[in-house]
Each structure stands twice: as structure tokens, then as C-alpha cells.
Design a protein around this motif. Structure first.
Motif, PDB file in Angstrom:
ATOM      1  N   MET A   1       0.836  -1.184   0.000  1.00  0.00           N
ATOM      2  CA  MET A   1       0.000   0.000   0.000  1.00  0.00           C
ATOM      3  C   MET A   1       0.876   1.240   0.000  1.00  0.00           C
ATOM      4  O   MET A   1       1.937   1.265   0.596  1.00  0.00           O
ATOM      5  CB  MET A   1      -0.895   0.016   1.249  1.00  0.00           C
ATOM      6  N   SER A 191      -6.505  -5.646   2.274  1.00  0.00           N
ATOM      7  CA  SER A 191      -5.044  -5.560   2.147  1.00  0.00           C
ATOM      8  C   SER A 191      -4.457  -6.850   1.608  1.00  0.00           C
ATOM      9  O   SER A 191      -3.416  -6.841   0.934  1.00  0.00           O
ATOM     10  CB  SER A 191      -4.416  -5.219   3.500  1.00  0.00           C
ATOM     11  N   ARG A 193      -5.789  -8.734  -0.679  1.00  0.00           N
ATOM     12  CA  ARG A 193      -6.013  -8.822  -2.129  1.00  0.00           C
ATOM     13  C   ARG A 193      -4.938  -8.102  -2.921  1.00  0.00           C
ATOM     14  O   ARG A 193      -4.773  -8.366  -4.118  1.00  0.00           O
ATOM     15  CB  ARG A 193      -7.391  -8.247  -2.477  1.00  0.00           C
ATOM     16  N   THR A 194      -4.186  -7.219  -2.267  1.00  0.00           N
ATOM     17  CA  THR A 194      -3.136  -6.489  -2.977  1.00  0.00           C
ATOM     18  C   THR A 194      -1.812  -7.248  -3.003  1.00  0.00           C
ATOM     19  O   THR A 194      -0.868  -6.820  -3.648  1.00  0.00           O
ATOM     20  CB  THR A 194      -2.893  -5.120  -2.318  1.00  0.00           C
ATOM     21  N   ASP A 196       0.758 -10.418  -3.732  1.00  0.00           N
ATOM     22  CA  ASP A 196       0.974 -11.506  -4.681  1.00  0.00           C
ATOM     23  C   ASP A 196       1.120 -12.812  -3.906  1.00  0.00           C
ATOM     24  O   ASP A 196       1.713 -12.870  -2.830  1.00  0.00           O
ATOM     25  CB  ASP A 196       2.258 -11.291  -5.506  1.00  0.00           C
TER      26      ASP A 196
END
Length: 454
Positions: A1, A191, A193-194, A196
Motif C-alpha cells: 500500500m 489488504s 487482495r493487494t 501476490d
């Protein structure tokens, strides 16, 4: 983020607020189930006719937590933390449901095993996520919030657990947390989902997981076998040997022999945990049985420790270099031993309840004084090639040390009860013996010879 160039990142800024609150809540729920349930467990054991498995209900999550830690660490290294975190949440929640609906003490212990697996894995996954989600500037603050998340349930959890048990029944001390865990998971989901789904580092040997499973199973078998009658009890020796073999594989060489330097530091951590948690396992039970206190009033003993542990930790940190790591570990271990001996004596002569509580709180002060310095001393004795192994070994010694002492005290409790002896004094006396070993180990934490890193 990421944040804008001109905006100083904050834990509760819109970018991080939901993740911060969710992570804090999950840590607090794990801590609540690890400490606050101590208040209601005597009631649970009596209602389910399972006093013989009382100690095992505390040892189970500590032992299985080691397996969860090792498994989650290796899995996160290989595949990233998202999937292991999801599995950890499911295991933890499933354990709560099993405990809350348990028809027998045996089923409740099985639920505690699930809780420990999920809780141990959850803690590791959250630490991995901190490094991936938060910028370096915020990482010290989020770790500080994790520490607070463990302190708060110790302060307020016992009273809350006693109140919930009184109003709705002890089962809701477990079941009531399930929905809260789900809500916290939803807060951190965006968070995740962001991220890898990729490896985050070098994978640890899978043999460590195997030995963690073997060690945890042997620790629990030690209590189950040791509390039985006849020839079956002889198998306790086999379980003890298996525990020793597993620990030799998981800890630095020489730890079990209290070898000077790093091995003694690791041993001190495990023995301190064993001594203190032996006392914590029985303090509420004995206050209710011997002095007739209610669960809520007896739980004030845990609250007292929740106050003095961080205070003592703050004192040793303020002393800084004026107090060496060795002196802090030695002094703290002496306080822990004095506390458990005082508690045992108070139970043996049936003095006033405040004296027993004060002795237990003294042990908590000793933990606050010595416990942080075991981490500092471990890092000082570690290099780039073994820092990860030693850090893991410290956590393993912490959890398995506590689980082993609790399991052994449970076996002693059962044997003393069958012999019409004072079961509480017998179990706590074992804690005194572990405390003596903690003092001896702390006395050998100063490096006296070239250390081994294998």
C-alpha cells in the motif's frame, strides 16, 4: 500500500486503519483465549467431569501452537502468507466452536489443540504481513500495538470471561469470539487482495515441522500416560525420551545441558515459561477450591500479573545498559522462583488468599524483568547465518517449555490425588523444581566458550 508523497503514513490513516484494527483485534482474540479462559476453566473441568484433563487443556494449545508456528512460517516462505493466514483463521475459529460445544472434556481438549494450531500460525502470518503491508516507518508502531493487544486481555479479559460465564454460560467465552474473529478477518481482507501469492523468503527445512509435530505429540502424551495407572504409565518414559530427542533437533546444541552462552539463554526462556505457566495453570483453580473465591474475584490474580509484567519490563528497559542482559535474566529468574515457591507454600499452609495472589504476581514481575532480555541476549549471540534458527528456537523453547511443565504437573496432580495427597502442592512443587533449573540456566548465560550454531 502506498500513501501520497506529502502525507506522513499513520497506522489509523484511511490507507491502513482497517488493516491495523483487524490485526490488533486478531492478536487480542488469540491472547484472550490464551489467558482469560483460565478464569472459567475450573468451572469447565468440573461441569464436564474432566478435572483429570485440566492441565492438558492448558498444555494442548501451547504444544500445538509450536506446530502452527513452524508450519505457517515454512508455508509463508514458500507460497506467501495469504493462504496460510486463511487456514489459520479457520483452524482457530473451528477450535473455538469445538470448545464451545464440547460435550466432554476430551472433546474440549481436542478443540484446544485446534485453537493452538490456528493461534500459533495466525501469529506468524500476522508478523509476515506486517513486513508486506506496512512501510518500515510504521512497523515499530504496529508491533507495539501487538504487544498492547496481548496486555489488554490480561488486564480486562479475566473479569470479562467471568462475567460472560455468569450471564450466558462458559460456552460463550469460546463461541462469542467466533463472530468477532470473522469481523476482524473482513477488515484485513482488502489488504490481502493487494499481495501476490508468491514466496517471501528462503524456505525452512520441512524436517523442523516433522520434529515440531513429534515433540508436541510427545509432550501431550506425557500427561496422558503419566496420569494413568499400571503398566500404561511406564510408557511415560518413552514419551519423555521422544520429547528430549525432538528438542535436540529443534534447539541449539547444548540447550538441554544448559551449556554456557546461547544454549543457556534458550534454556532460560523455556524454563521461565515452564515455571510461570505451571503457576498460572493452577492459580484460579486453587483460589476457588481452597479459599472459595468466585471466578471473577480469583481472576484478579491474572489482572495483577497483567499490570506488573509490563511495568517490570518497562523498568528493565529504562535501566538499559546499566543492567546487563545476564543480570536481568538472573534477577528475573530468582523472582519467578521466589513467586512460585511462595505460592506453593501459601497453598501448603493454607495462609490467606492475598498472600497466594501476591506470590503469583511476584512471579509475573520476574517474567517482565527477565523475559525481554532473553530475546536481546539471543540476538547478541546470533550472527547472520543463524539468527533465524535461533529466533525460532527461542519461540519453540518458550511454548514447549510451558507445555512440558504443565503436562508433567498434570501427571503429578493426578498421581497425588490418587494417593490422597495434596494435588495442588504436588503440581506446584514441580513448578518449583523447574524454577530452580531456570535460576541455574540464567547463571550460565554469560558466554564462557565458543558457541555452537548447529
Amino acid at each position: 500500500m502506498a500513501t501520497t508523497v506529502n502525507e506522513r503514513p499513520r497506522l489509523l490513516s484511511p490507507t491502513y486503519a482497517a488493516t491495523t484494527v483487524g490485526m490488533f483485534a486478531l492478536c487480542a482474540f488469540v491472547a484472550f483465549e490464551a489467558t482469560a479462559v483460565t478464569t472459567v476453566m475450573p468451572t469447565v473441568a468440573r461441569e464436564l467431569d474432566g478435572v483429570g484433563l485440566f492441565a492438558l487443556s492448558f498444555a494442548a494449545p501451547l504444544a500445538s501452537g509450536v506446530v502452527g508456528m513452524v508450519a505457517a512460517g515454512g508455508w509463508s516462505d514458500r507460497k506467501g502468507p495469504v493462504t496460510p493466514l486463511a487456514v489459520a483463521l479457520l483452524l482457530f475459529a473451528a477450535g473455538l466452536v469445538v470448545c464451545g460445544t464440547a460435550p466432554t472434556m476430551e472433546v474440549l481438549v481436542a478443540g484446544r489443540v485446534l485453537q493452538g494450531l490456528g493461534g500459533g500460525a495466525l501469529t506468524v502470518c500476522l508478523y509476515v504481513l506486517v513486513g508486506l503491508v506496512f512501510p518500515p516507518l510504521l512497523q515499530p508502531a504496529i508491533f507495539t500495538s501487538f504487544a498492547a493487544a496481548w496486555v489488554l486481555p490480561t488486564l480486562f479479559g479475566p473479569a470479562l470471561a467471568a462475567y460472560v460465564a455468569h450471564v450466558a454460560g462458559w460456552r460463550w467465552v469460546f463461541l462469542g469470539v467466533v463472530a468477532l474473529v470473522a469481523a476482524a478477518a473482513l477488515l484485513i481482507a482488502p489488504s490481502l487482495r493487494t499481495l501476490d501469492a508468491r514466496a517471501t523468503g528462503e524456505s525452512s527445512p520441512r524436517s523442523r515441522l516433522v520434529w515440531a509435530v513429534v515433540g508436541a505429540a510427545a509432550v501431550l502424551a506425557l500427561e496422558l500416560l503419566g496420569s494413568r495407572r499400571g503398566a500404561v504409565a511406564v510408557l511415560t518414559v518413552v514419551a519423555a525420551v521422544v520429547v528430549v530427542v525432538a528438542l535436540r533437533r529443534l534447539l541449539p546444541t547444548g540447550t538441554l545441558l544448559l551449556r554456557h552462552g546461547l544454549p543457556a539463554v534458550i534454556a532460560t526462556r523455556g524454563l521461565l515459561s515452564g515455571t510461570f505457566f505451571c503457576g498460572e495453570t493452577y492459580i484460579i483453580f486453587v483460589l476457588q477450591e481452597r479459599w472459595g473465591l468466585s471466578a471473577g474475584v480469583a481472576g484478579l490474580a491474572l489482572t495483577g500479573v497483567g499490570l506488573v509484567w509490563p511495568l517490570a519490563s518497562w523498568v528493565q528497559s529504562r535501566l538499559g545498559p546499566r543492567l546487563s542482559d545476564v543480570a536481568a535474566m538472573r534477577g528475573g529468574s530468582v523472582l519467578v522462583l521466589a513467586g512460585i515457591v511462595g505460592l506453593t507454600a501459601a497453598v501448603a499452609v493454607h495462609t490467606s488468599a492475598p498472600v497466594a495472589v501476591a506470590a503469583y504476581v511476584l512471579a509475573g514481575a520476574g517474567m517482565g524483568f527477565a523475559y525481554p532480555r532473553t530475546s536481546v541476549a539471543m540476538l547478541a549471540e546470533s550472527g547472520d547465518s543463524d539468527r533465524g534458527f535461533n529466533s525460532s528456537a527461542l519461540s519453540i523453547a518458550d511454548s514447549l517449555g510451558g507445555a512440558l511443565a504443565i503436562s508433567a504437573s498434570g501427571a503429578v496432580f493426578a498421581i497425588a490425588a490418587r494417593a490422597d495427597g495434596d494435588a495442588f502442592v504436588a503440581a506446584l512443587s514441580l513448578g518449583c523444581g523447574v524454577g530452580v533449573l531456570a535460576v541455574l540456566a540464567a547463571a550460565r548465560t554469560r558466554q564462557a566458550a565458543p558457541r555452537s550454531t548447529s
